[in-house]
Design a protein around this motif. Structure first.
Motif, PDB file in Angstrom:
ATOM      1  N   LYS A 155      -8.674  -4.336  16.167  1.00  0.00           N
ATOM      2  CA  LYS A 155      -7.221  -4.750  15.758  1.00  0.00           C
ATOM      3  C   LYS A 155      -6.757  -3.740  14.547  1.00  0.00           C
ATOM      4  CE  LYS A 155      -8.208  -9.584  15.687  1.00  0.00           C
ATOM      5  NZ  LYS A 155      -8.476 -11.254  15.120  1.00  0.00           N
ATOM      6  N   LEU A 156      -7.775  -3.219  13.781  1.00  0.00           N
ATOM      7  CA  LEU A 156      -7.218  -2.092  12.808  1.00  0.00           C
ATOM      8  C   LEU A 156      -7.184  -1.005  13.552  1.00  0.00           C
ATOM      9  CD1 LEU A 156      -6.737  -1.352  10.195  1.00  0.00           C
ATOM     10  CD2 LEU A 156      -9.097  -1.072   9.538  1.00  0.00           C
ATOM     11  N   LEU A 157      -8.006  -0.862  14.590  1.00  0.00           N
ATOM     12  CA  LEU A 157      -8.009   0.697  15.269  1.00  0.00           C
ATOM     13  C   LEU A 157      -6.526   0.747  15.994  1.00  0.00           C
ATOM     14  CD1 LEU A 157     -11.420   0.813  16.683  1.00  0.00           C
ATOM     15  CD2 LEU A 157     -10.511   2.590  15.247  1.00  0.00           C
ATOM     16  N   GLU A 158      -6.163  -0.628  16.623  1.00  0.00           N
ATOM     17  CA  GLU A 158      -5.075  -0.543  17.353  1.00  0.00           C
ATOM     18  C   GLU A 158      -3.571  -0.406  16.365  1.00  0.00           C
ATOM     19  OE1 GLU A 158      -6.802  -3.052  20.954  1.00  0.00           O
ATOM     20  OE2 GLU A 158      -5.561  -3.919  19.408  1.00  0.00           O
ATOM     21  N   LEU A 159      -3.810  -0.957  15.219  1.00  0.00           N
ATOM     22  CA  LEU A 159      -2.565  -0.739  14.201  1.00  0.00           C
ATOM     23  C   LEU A 159      -2.496   0.512  13.666  1.00  0.00           C
ATOM     24  CD1 LEU A 159      -3.309  -4.338  12.428  1.00  0.00           C
ATOM     25  CD2 LEU A 159      -1.211  -3.705  13.897  1.00  0.00           C
ATOM     26  N   ASP A 160      -3.827   0.849  13.371  1.00  0.00           N
ATOM     27  CA  ASP A 160      -3.987   2.415  13.176  1.00  0.00           C
ATOM     28  C   ASP A 160      -3.153   3.408  14.007  1.00  0.00           C
ATOM     29  OD1 ASP A 160      -4.396   4.696  11.286  1.00  0.00           O
ATOM     30  OD2 ASP A 160      -6.151   5.020  12.552  1.00  0.00           O
ATOM     31  N   LYS A 204       9.961  -6.324   1.290  1.00  0.00           N
ATOM     32  CA  LYS A 204      11.135  -5.403   1.452  1.00  0.00           C
ATOM     33  C   LYS A 204      11.676  -4.737   0.273  1.00  0.00           C
ATOM     34  CE  LYS A 204      12.897  -6.956   6.135  1.00  0.00           C
ATOM     35  NZ  LYS A 204      14.059  -7.458   6.890  1.00  0.00           N
ATOM     36  N   ARG A 205      11.606  -5.426  -0.890  1.00  0.00           N
ATOM     37  CA  ARG A 205      11.652  -4.926  -2.026  1.00  0.00           C
ATOM     38  C   ARG A 205      10.892  -4.036  -2.447  1.00  0.00           C
ATOM     39  NH1 ARG A 205      13.530 -10.385  -3.262  1.00  0.00           N
ATOM     40  NH2 ARG A 205      11.711 -10.985  -4.381  1.00  0.00           N
ATOM     41  N   MET A 206       9.538  -4.173  -2.148  1.00  0.00           N
ATOM     42  CA  MET A 206       8.443  -3.363  -2.594  1.00  0.00           C
ATOM     43  C   MET A 206       8.198  -2.105  -1.660  1.00  0.00           C
ATOM     44  SD  MET A 206       5.718  -6.473  -3.780  1.00  0.00           S
ATOM     45  CE  MET A 206       4.386  -5.458  -3.763  1.00  0.00           C
ATOM     46  N   PHE A 207       8.633  -2.218  -0.540  1.00  0.00           N
ATOM     47  CA  PHE A 207       8.177  -1.359   0.492  1.00  0.00           C
ATOM     48  C   PHE A 207       9.331  -0.709   1.284  1.00  0.00           C
ATOM     49  CE2 PHE A 207       4.521  -3.859  -0.210  1.00  0.00           C
ATOM     50  CZ  PHE A 207       3.200  -2.688  -0.280  1.00  0.00           C
ATOM     51  N   THR A 208       9.151   0.430   1.756  1.00  0.00           N
ATOM     52  CA  THR A 208      10.444   0.928   2.520  1.00  0.00           C
ATOM     53  C   THR A 208      10.645   0.457   3.884  1.00  0.00           C
ATOM     54  OG1 THR A 208      10.018   3.229   1.452  1.00  0.00           O
ATOM     55  CG2 THR A 208      11.271   3.203   3.444  1.00  0.00           C
ATOM     56  N   THR A 209       9.270  -0.071   4.460  1.00  0.00           N
ATOM     57  CA  THR A 209       9.452  -0.589   5.788  1.00  0.00           C
ATOM     58  C   THR A 209       8.398  -1.700   6.023  1.00  0.00           C
ATOM     59  OG1 THR A 209       7.682   0.915   6.808  1.00  0.00           O
ATOM     60  CG2 THR A 209      10.043   1.417   6.839  1.00  0.00           C
ATOM     61  N   VAL A 210       9.051  -3.001   6.562  1.00  0.00           N
ATOM     62  CA  VAL A 210       8.348  -3.920   6.719  1.00  0.00           C
ATOM     63  C   VAL A 210       8.230  -4.389   8.247  1.00  0.00           C
ATOM     64  CG1 VAL A 210       7.466  -6.474   6.079  1.00  0.00           C
ATOM     65  CG2 VAL A 210       8.428  -4.821   4.327  1.00  0.00           C
ATOM     66  N   LYS A 211       7.422  -4.479   8.845  1.00  0.00           N
ATOM     67  CA  LYS A 211       7.082  -4.802  10.331  1.00  0.00           C
ATOM     68  C   LYS A 211       6.201  -5.892  10.564  1.00  0.00           C
ATOM     69  CE  LYS A 211       9.073  -0.348  11.630  1.00  0.00           C
ATOM     70  NZ  LYS A 211       8.840   0.697  12.608  1.00  0.00           N
ATOM     71  N   HIS A 212       6.239  -6.535  11.764  1.00  0.00           N
ATOM     72  CA  HIS A 212       5.101  -7.523  12.246  1.00  0.00           C
ATOM     73  C   HIS A 212       4.500  -6.809  13.514  1.00  0.00           C
ATOM     74  CE1 HIS A 212       7.044 -10.445   9.901  1.00  0.00           C
ATOM     75  NE2 HIS A 212       5.972 -11.074   9.428  1.00  0.00           N
ATOM     76  N   ALA A 213       3.415  -7.118  13.863  1.00  0.00           N
ATOM     77  CA  ALA A 213       2.919  -6.592  15.097  1.00  0.00           C
ATOM     78  C   ALA A 213       1.484  -7.514  15.538  1.00  0.00           C
ATOM     79  CB  ALA A 213       2.023  -5.137  14.711  1.00  0.00           C
ATOM     80  N   LYS A 214       1.555  -7.693  16.655  1.00  0.00           N
ATOM     81  CA  LYS A 214       0.198  -8.469  17.116  1.00  0.00           C
ATOM     82  C   LYS A 214      -0.531  -7.460  18.169  1.00  0.00           C
ATOM     83  CE  LYS A 214      -0.823 -12.663  19.487  1.00  0.00           C
ATOM     84  NZ  LYS A 214      -1.778 -13.206  18.299  1.00  0.00           N
ATOM     85  N   PRO A 215      -1.734  -6.916  17.549  1.00  0.00           N
ATOM     86  CA  PRO A 215      -2.536  -5.831  18.412  1.00  0.00           C
ATOM     87  C   PRO A 215      -3.025  -6.462  19.679  1.00  0.00           C
ATOM     88  CG  PRO A 215      -3.733  -6.404  16.334  1.00  0.00           C
ATOM     89  CD  PRO A 215      -2.337  -6.980  16.438  1.00  0.00           C
ATOM     90  N   PRO A 216      -3.242  -5.713  20.754  1.00  0.00           N
ATOM     91  CA  PRO A 216      -3.678  -6.369  21.798  1.00  0.00           C
ATOM     92  C   PRO A 216      -5.247  -6.795  21.726  1.00  0.00           C
ATOM     93  CG  PRO A 216      -2.821  -3.960  22.421  1.00  0.00           C
ATOM     94  CD  PRO A 216      -2.726  -4.347  20.892  1.00  0.00           C
ATOM     95  N   ALA A 217      -5.769  -6.415  20.890  1.00  0.00           N
ATOM     96  CA  ALA A 217      -7.208  -7.129  20.375  1.00  0.00           C
ATOM     97  C   ALA A 217      -7.014  -8.412  19.944  1.00  0.00           C
ATOM     98  CB  ALA A 217      -8.000  -6.224  19.542  1.00  0.00           C
ATOM     99  N   SER A 218      -5.793  -8.986  19.374  1.00  0.00           N
ATOM    100  CA  SER A 218      -5.627 -10.056  19.068  1.00  0.00           C
ATOM    101  C   SER A 218      -5.605 -11.090  20.229  1.00  0.00           C
ATOM    102  CB  SER A 218      -4.355 -10.260  18.060  1.00  0.00           C
ATOM    103  OG  SER A 218      -4.024 -11.526  17.579  1.00  0.00           O
ATOM    104  N   ARG A 219      -6.322 -12.134  20.360  1.00  0.00           N
ATOM    105  CA  ARG A 219      -6.167 -12.973  21.415  1.00  0.00           C
ATOM    106  C   ARG A 219      -4.707 -13.469  21.516  1.00  0.00           C
ATOM    107  NH1 ARG A 219     -11.878 -14.662  19.730  1.00  0.00           N
ATOM    108  NH2 ARG A 219     -13.357 -13.752  21.414  1.00  0.00           N
ATOM    109  N   LYS A 220      -4.339 -13.725  22.884  1.00  0.00           N
ATOM    110  CA  LYS A 220      -3.117 -14.316  23.187  1.00  0.00           C
ATOM    111  C   LYS A 220      -2.906 -15.586  22.752  1.00  0.00           C
ATOM    112  CE  LYS A 220      -2.233 -10.932  27.115  1.00  0.00           C
ATOM    113  NZ  LYS A 220      -2.025 -10.914  28.526  1.00  0.00           N
ATOM    114  N   ASP A 221      -3.930 -16.536  22.509  1.00  0.00           N
ATOM    115  CA  ASP A 221      -3.782 -17.740  22.205  1.00  0.00           C
ATOM    116  C   ASP A 221      -4.177 -18.219  20.671  1.00  0.00           C
ATOM    117  OD1 ASP A 221      -6.411 -17.383  22.291  1.00  0.00           O
ATOM    118  OD2 ASP A 221      -7.145 -19.152  23.169  1.00  0.00           O
ATOM    119  N   SER A 222      -4.265 -16.986  19.970  1.00  0.00           N
ATOM    120  CA  SER A 222      -4.167 -16.842  18.568  1.00  0.00           C
ATOM    121  C   SER A 222      -2.974 -17.077  18.184  1.00  0.00           C
ATOM    122  CB  SER A 222      -4.802 -15.804  18.225  1.00  0.00           C
ATOM    123  OG  SER A 222      -5.064 -15.885  16.501  1.00  0.00           O
TER     124      SER A 222
END
Length: 229
Positions: free
Chosen positions: A50-55, A189-207
């Motif tokens: 998950k971290l490898l894919e997010l990286d 968003k007040r603390m950081f320039t960009t804020v995004k959501h992601a679901k890496p492929p390694a995260s199980r689809k039913d999770s």
């Protein structure tokens, strides 16, 4: 005990004293390509991917020198950091005991304990480039309660990140039920320039887990507002 099925899929033989749920879990583990890959590549858990894919998507580990891992156990994320950035200082904390990892300082402690954030900051020895949080509260089986408890940990992690991150740093945290709620997103968003959501492929689809990726730290929400004003 397991046996091969059609197409190479492994099936678990029902054992005495093993519940149907545990049998399903074991069968899923045996057939999970990320579990097999983690074992082959020496990672302690499939969560490493998950971290490898997010990286790969967000460049989280590029040039980092100090990293904090909240919810360290069993250590897959810390292993990724050490392999990708061998010279980075890594500090991790978890309630559970964690076997030593070369180059990682580990403390067994509840992150929500009063003295934990200060201890981690001392161990870090300087501003962090990245704060990672894979923390999740123990579930009680009530979705709304479980969500609130986990979001409380995410907010605590964000508060800690506001204390230790260098300008331009990043905070990554696991959230549930589709992402962070509006209040937390507004804070980030007040603390950081960009804020995004992601679901890496390694995260199980039913999770229900997702990750919030906040990059470009510019200060705490109140400080950022003051500078903008």
């Amino acid at each position: 005990m397991s046996r091969g099925g059609s197409g190479g899929r492994k099936h678990v033989l029902t054992a005495r004293n093993r519940s149907a749920a545990s049998t399903r879990w074991l069968e899923r583990q045996l057939n999970d390509p990320y579990v097999r890959r983690a074992k082959a590549e020496g990672y302690r858990s499939r969560a490493a991917y998950k971290l490898l894919e997010l990286d790969e998507r967000f460049g989280l580990l590029r040039g980092v020198t100090r990293v904090v891992d909240l919810g360290l156990a069993p250590g897959g994320w810390a292993q990724v950091v050490r392999r990708r950035v061998p010279k980075a200082a890594v500090v991790g904390i978890d309630l559970l005991p964690v076997d030593p990892i070369d180059g990682v300082e580990i403390v067994q402690m509840d992150f929500t304990d009063e003295g934990a954030p200060e201890l981690l900051a001392e161990m870090l020895g300087g501003p962090a480039d990245l704060v990672l949080s894979d923390m999740a509260a123990n579930t009680v089986g009530h979705p709304q309660t479980d969500h609130l408890r986990t979001m409380g940990l995410v907010e605590a992690g964000a508060d800690f990140a506001g204390d230790v991150l260098r300008p331009g740093g990043a905070y990554v945290a696991k959230v549930l039920a589709g992402g962070a709620d509006n209040t937390l997103v507004a804070l980030l968003k007040r603390m950081f320039t960009t804020v995004k959501h992601a679901k890496p492929p390694a995260s199980r689809k039913d999770s229900s887990e997702w990750y919030v990726i906040a990059q470009g730290f510019k200060g705490r929400g109140d400080e950022a507002e003051a500078s903008e004003g």
